[in-house]
Design a protein around this motif. Structure first.
Motif, PDB file in Angstrom:
ATOM      1  N   PRO A  83       0.809  -1.223   0.000  1.00  0.00           N
ATOM      2  CA  PRO A  83       0.000   0.000   0.000  1.00  0.00           C
ATOM      3  C   PRO A  83       0.842   1.275   0.000  1.00  0.00           C
ATOM      4  O   PRO A  83       0.496   2.250  -0.673  1.00  0.00           O
ATOM      5  CB  PRO A  83      -0.818  -0.106   1.294  1.00  0.00           C
ATOM      6  CG  PRO A  83      -0.837  -1.548   1.627  1.00  0.00           C
ATOM      7  CD  PRO A  83       0.456  -2.100   1.120  1.00  0.00           C
ATOM      8  N   LEU A  84       1.962   1.266   0.704  1.00  0.00           N
ATOM      9  CA  LEU A  84       2.831   2.443   0.733  1.00  0.00           C
ATOM     10  C   LEU A  84       3.478   2.684  -0.634  1.00  0.00           C
ATOM     11  O   LEU A  84       3.569   3.826  -1.094  1.00  0.00           O
ATOM     12  CB  LEU A  84       3.921   2.272   1.797  1.00  0.00           C
ATOM     13  CG  LEU A  84       3.437   2.164   3.242  1.00  0.00           C
ATOM     14  CD1 LEU A  84       4.590   1.804   4.167  1.00  0.00           C
ATOM     15  CD2 LEU A  84       2.788   3.467   3.663  1.00  0.00           C
ATOM     16  N   ILE A  85       3.905   1.620  -1.269  1.00  0.00           N
ATOM     17  CA  ILE A  85       4.510   1.742  -2.598  1.00  0.00           C
ATOM     18  C   ILE A  85       3.469   2.229  -3.596  1.00  0.00           C
ATOM     19  O   ILE A  85       3.741   3.121  -4.420  1.00  0.00           O
ATOM     20  CB  ILE A  85       5.124   0.399  -3.034  1.00  0.00           C
ATOM     21  CG1 ILE A  85       6.311   0.056  -2.132  1.00  0.00           C
ATOM     22  CG2 ILE A  85       5.534   0.434  -4.502  1.00  0.00           C
ATOM     23  CD1 ILE A  85       6.832  -1.356  -2.279  1.00  0.00           C
ATOM     24  N   ASN A  86       2.258   1.666  -3.528  1.00  0.00           N
ATOM     25  CA  ASN A  86       1.181   2.095  -4.431  1.00  0.00           C
ATOM     26  C   ASN A  86       0.826   3.558  -4.223  1.00  0.00           C
ATOM     27  O   ASN A  86       0.588   4.300  -5.187  1.00  0.00           O
ATOM     28  CB  ASN A  86      -0.061   1.219  -4.248  1.00  0.00           C
ATOM     29  CG  ASN A  86       0.136  -0.175  -4.801  1.00  0.00           C
ATOM     30  OD1 ASN A  86       0.981  -0.403  -5.657  1.00  0.00           O
ATOM     31  ND2 ASN A  86      -0.633  -1.113  -4.303  1.00  0.00           N
ATOM     32  N   GLN A  87       0.795   4.001  -2.971  1.00  0.00           N
ATOM     33  CA  GLN A  87       0.491   5.394  -2.667  1.00  0.00           C
ATOM     34  C   GLN A  87       1.568   6.314  -3.243  1.00  0.00           C
ATOM     35  O   GLN A  87       1.258   7.349  -3.850  1.00  0.00           O
ATOM     36  CB  GLN A  87       0.381   5.588  -1.153  1.00  0.00           C
ATOM     37  CG  GLN A  87       0.032   6.999  -0.747  1.00  0.00           C
ATOM     38  CD  GLN A  87      -0.006   7.152   0.776  1.00  0.00           C
ATOM     39  OE1 GLN A  87       0.350   6.238   1.516  1.00  0.00           O
ATOM     40  NE2 GLN A  87      -0.430   8.305   1.226  1.00  0.00           N
ATOM     41  N   ALA A  88       2.828   5.938  -3.081  1.00  0.00           N
ATOM     42  CA  ALA A  88       3.923   6.748  -3.621  1.00  0.00           C
ATOM     43  C   ALA A  88       3.867   6.785  -5.147  1.00  0.00           C
ATOM     44  O   ALA A  88       4.078   7.844  -5.758  1.00  0.00           O
ATOM     45  CB  ALA A  88       5.265   6.191  -3.149  1.00  0.00           C
ATOM     46  N   ASP A  90       1.153   6.435  -7.000  1.00  0.00           N
ATOM     47  CA  ASP A  90       0.004   7.263  -7.376  1.00  0.00           C
ATOM     48  C   ASP A  90       0.341   8.752  -7.275  1.00  0.00           C
ATOM     49  O   ASP A  90      -0.024   9.544  -8.150  1.00  0.00           O
ATOM     50  CB  ASP A  90      -1.209   6.939  -6.492  1.00  0.00           C
ATOM     51  CG  ASP A  90      -1.802   5.568  -6.787  1.00  0.00           C
ATOM     52  OD1 ASP A  90      -1.511   5.007  -7.863  1.00  0.00           O
ATOM     53  OD2 ASP A  90      -2.556   5.060  -5.922  1.00  0.00           O
ATOM     54  N   THR A  91       1.033   9.134  -6.211  1.00  0.00           N
ATOM     55  CA  THR A  91       1.446  10.530  -6.033  1.00  0.00           C
ATOM     56  C   THR A  91       2.369  10.957  -7.174  1.00  0.00           C
ATOM     57  O   THR A  91       2.217  12.050  -7.736  1.00  0.00           O
ATOM     58  CB  THR A  91       2.152  10.714  -4.680  1.00  0.00           C
ATOM     59  OG1 THR A  91       1.261  10.327  -3.640  1.00  0.00           O
ATOM     60  CG2 THR A  91       2.596  12.145  -4.472  1.00  0.00           C
ATOM     61  N   LEU A  92       3.321  10.096  -7.520  1.00  0.00           N
ATOM     62  CA  LEU A  92       4.231  10.396  -8.621  1.00  0.00           C
ATOM     63  C   LEU A  92       3.451  10.587  -9.920  1.00  0.00           C
ATOM     64  O   LEU A  92       3.676  11.561 -10.652  1.00  0.00           O
ATOM     65  CB  LEU A  92       5.255   9.275  -8.782  1.00  0.00           C
ATOM     66  CG  LEU A  92       6.178   9.376 -10.001  1.00  0.00           C
ATOM     67  CD1 LEU A  92       7.049  10.623  -9.927  1.00  0.00           C
ATOM     68  CD2 LEU A  92       7.031   8.132 -10.129  1.00  0.00           C
ATOM     69  N   LEU A  93       2.523   9.688 -10.210  1.00  0.00           N
ATOM     70  CA  LEU A  93       1.738   9.791 -11.443  1.00  0.00           C
ATOM     71  C   LEU A  93       0.893  11.061 -11.473  1.00  0.00           C
ATOM     72  O   LEU A  93       0.782  11.712 -12.524  1.00  0.00           O
ATOM     73  CB  LEU A  93       0.852   8.559 -11.614  1.00  0.00           C
ATOM     74  CG  LEU A  93       1.592   7.271 -11.962  1.00  0.00           C
ATOM     75  CD1 LEU A  93       0.632   6.088 -11.980  1.00  0.00           C
ATOM     76  CD2 LEU A  93       2.296   7.397 -13.296  1.00  0.00           C
ATOM     77  N   GLU A  94       0.310  11.435 -10.340  1.00  0.00           N
ATOM     78  CA  GLU A  94      -0.473  12.670 -10.270  1.00  0.00           C
ATOM     79  C   GLU A  94       0.407  13.883 -10.571  1.00  0.00           C
ATOM     80  O   GLU A  94       0.018  14.773 -11.333  1.00  0.00           O
ATOM     81  CB  GLU A  94      -1.105  12.828  -8.890  1.00  0.00           C
ATOM     82  CG  GLU A  94      -2.264  11.890  -8.627  1.00  0.00           C
ATOM     83  CD  GLU A  94      -2.747  11.973  -7.172  1.00  0.00           C
ATOM     84  OE1 GLU A  94      -2.496  12.997  -6.508  1.00  0.00           O
ATOM     85  OE2 GLU A  94      -3.362  11.001  -6.722  1.00  0.00           O
ATOM     86  N   ASN A  95       1.591  13.906  -9.966  1.00  0.00           N
ATOM     87  CA  ASN A  95       2.510  15.025 -10.197  1.00  0.00           C
ATOM     88  C   ASN A  95       2.964  15.079 -11.653  1.00  0.00           C
ATOM     89  O   ASN A  95       3.040  16.162 -12.252  1.00  0.00           O
ATOM     90  CB  ASN A  95       3.720  14.936  -9.271  1.00  0.00           C
ATOM     91  CG  ASN A  95       3.359  15.269  -7.842  1.00  0.00           C
ATOM     92  OD1 ASN A  95       2.438  16.027  -7.580  1.00  0.00           O
ATOM     93  ND2 ASN A  95       4.088  14.681  -6.908  1.00  0.00           N
ATOM     94  N   LEU A  96       3.282  13.924 -12.237  1.00  0.00           N
ATOM     95  CA  LEU A  96       3.697  13.895 -13.637  1.00  0.00           C
ATOM     96  C   LEU A  96       2.560  14.333 -14.549  1.00  0.00           C
ATOM     97  O   LEU A  96       2.785  15.065 -15.520  1.00  0.00           O
ATOM     98  CB  LEU A  96       4.169  12.490 -14.025  1.00  0.00           C
ATOM     99  CG  LEU A  96       5.496  12.048 -13.417  1.00  0.00           C
ATOM    100  CD1 LEU A  96       5.777  10.591 -13.766  1.00  0.00           C
ATOM    101  CD2 LEU A  96       6.642  12.933 -13.882  1.00  0.00           C
ATOM    102  N   LYS A  97       1.334  13.909 -14.250  1.00  0.00           N
ATOM    103  CA  LYS A  97       0.177  14.292 -15.066  1.00  0.00           C
ATOM    104  C   LYS A  97      -0.040  15.806 -15.006  1.00  0.00           C
ATOM    105  O   LYS A  97      -0.293  16.449 -16.026  1.00  0.00           O
ATOM    106  CB  LYS A  97      -1.080  13.564 -14.610  1.00  0.00           C
ATOM    107  CG  LYS A  97      -2.294  13.866 -15.481  1.00  0.00           C
ATOM    108  CD  LYS A  97      -3.450  12.981 -15.143  1.00  0.00           C
ATOM    109  CE  LYS A  97      -4.696  13.218 -15.919  1.00  0.00           C
ATOM    110  NZ  LYS A  97      -4.742  14.206 -16.943  1.00  0.00           N
ATOM    111  N   THR A  98       0.089  16.391 -13.809  1.00  0.00           N
ATOM    112  CA  THR A  98      -0.072  17.839 -13.657  1.00  0.00           C
ATOM    113  C   THR A  98       0.934  18.579 -14.534  1.00  0.00           C
ATOM    114  O   THR A  98       0.580  19.521 -15.248  1.00  0.00           O
ATOM    115  CB  THR A  98       0.113  18.242 -12.179  1.00  0.00           C
ATOM    116  OG1 THR A  98      -0.852  17.554 -11.396  1.00  0.00           O
ATOM    117  CG2 THR A  98      -0.031  19.730 -11.981  1.00  0.00           C
ATOM    118  N   HIS A  99       2.187  18.159 -14.477  1.00  0.00           N
ATOM    119  CA  HIS A  99       3.228  18.809 -15.280  1.00  0.00           C
ATOM    120  C   HIS A  99       2.998  18.559 -16.771  1.00  0.00           C
ATOM    121  O   HIS A  99       3.197  19.458 -17.587  1.00  0.00           O
ATOM    122  CB  HIS A  99       4.613  18.326 -14.866  1.00  0.00           C
ATOM    123  CG  HIS A  99       5.053  18.861 -13.547  1.00  0.00           C
ATOM    124  ND1 HIS A  99       5.315  20.200 -13.328  1.00  0.00           N
ATOM    125  CD2 HIS A  99       5.288  18.253 -12.364  1.00  0.00           C
ATOM    126  CE1 HIS A  99       5.686  20.384 -12.077  1.00  0.00           C
ATOM    127  NE2 HIS A  99       5.679  19.206 -11.473  1.00  0.00           N
TER     128      HIS A  99
END
Length: 110
Positions: A83-88, A90-99
């Motif tokens: 779950p911690l790896i998946n959360q990290a 997901d956060t990375l993907l959200e940040n990349l999508k924003t950029h």
């Protein structure tokens, strides 16, 4: 053991090195036949403190470190980490999508 499809042979200078990619063969080597594969690759140009790192340990030093690290990667502990790896991720993907949506360049390293 026979080299299977997906496994690769690389050369470091004149030394041939086999990279195993088949999960069952990795399990055989890293768990069942570990006593036959105790050493890491020996590199003579590495100096202190890098020579004492996990990647370059030899003989008894490697066995001692492995006996300490092995319980950390039990299936139960790996399941706890998912779950911690998946959360990290997901956060990375959200940040990349924003950029990416902004259309501007950005520093991936940062």
């Amino acid at each position: 053991m026979k080299i299977s499809t997906g496994d690769e042979i690389y050369y470091f200078g004149r030394r041939a090195t086999v990279v195993i990619a088949e999960p069952e063969m990795l399990k055989q080597i890293l768990v069942k036949d570990f006593s036959n594969f105790v050493n890491r690759m020996k590199v003579s140009l590495i100096s202190q403190p890098l020579s004492d790192s996990l990647l370059f340990l030899q003989d008894g030093d490697w066995k001692n470190v492995r006996s300490i690290l092995t319980p950390t990667f039990s299936s139960a502990k790996m399941k706890e980490m998912c779950p911690l790896i998946n959360q990290a991720a997901d956060t990375l993907l959200e940040n990349l999508k924003t950029h990416a949506d902004s259309g501007e360049s950005f520093d991936v390293h940062r």
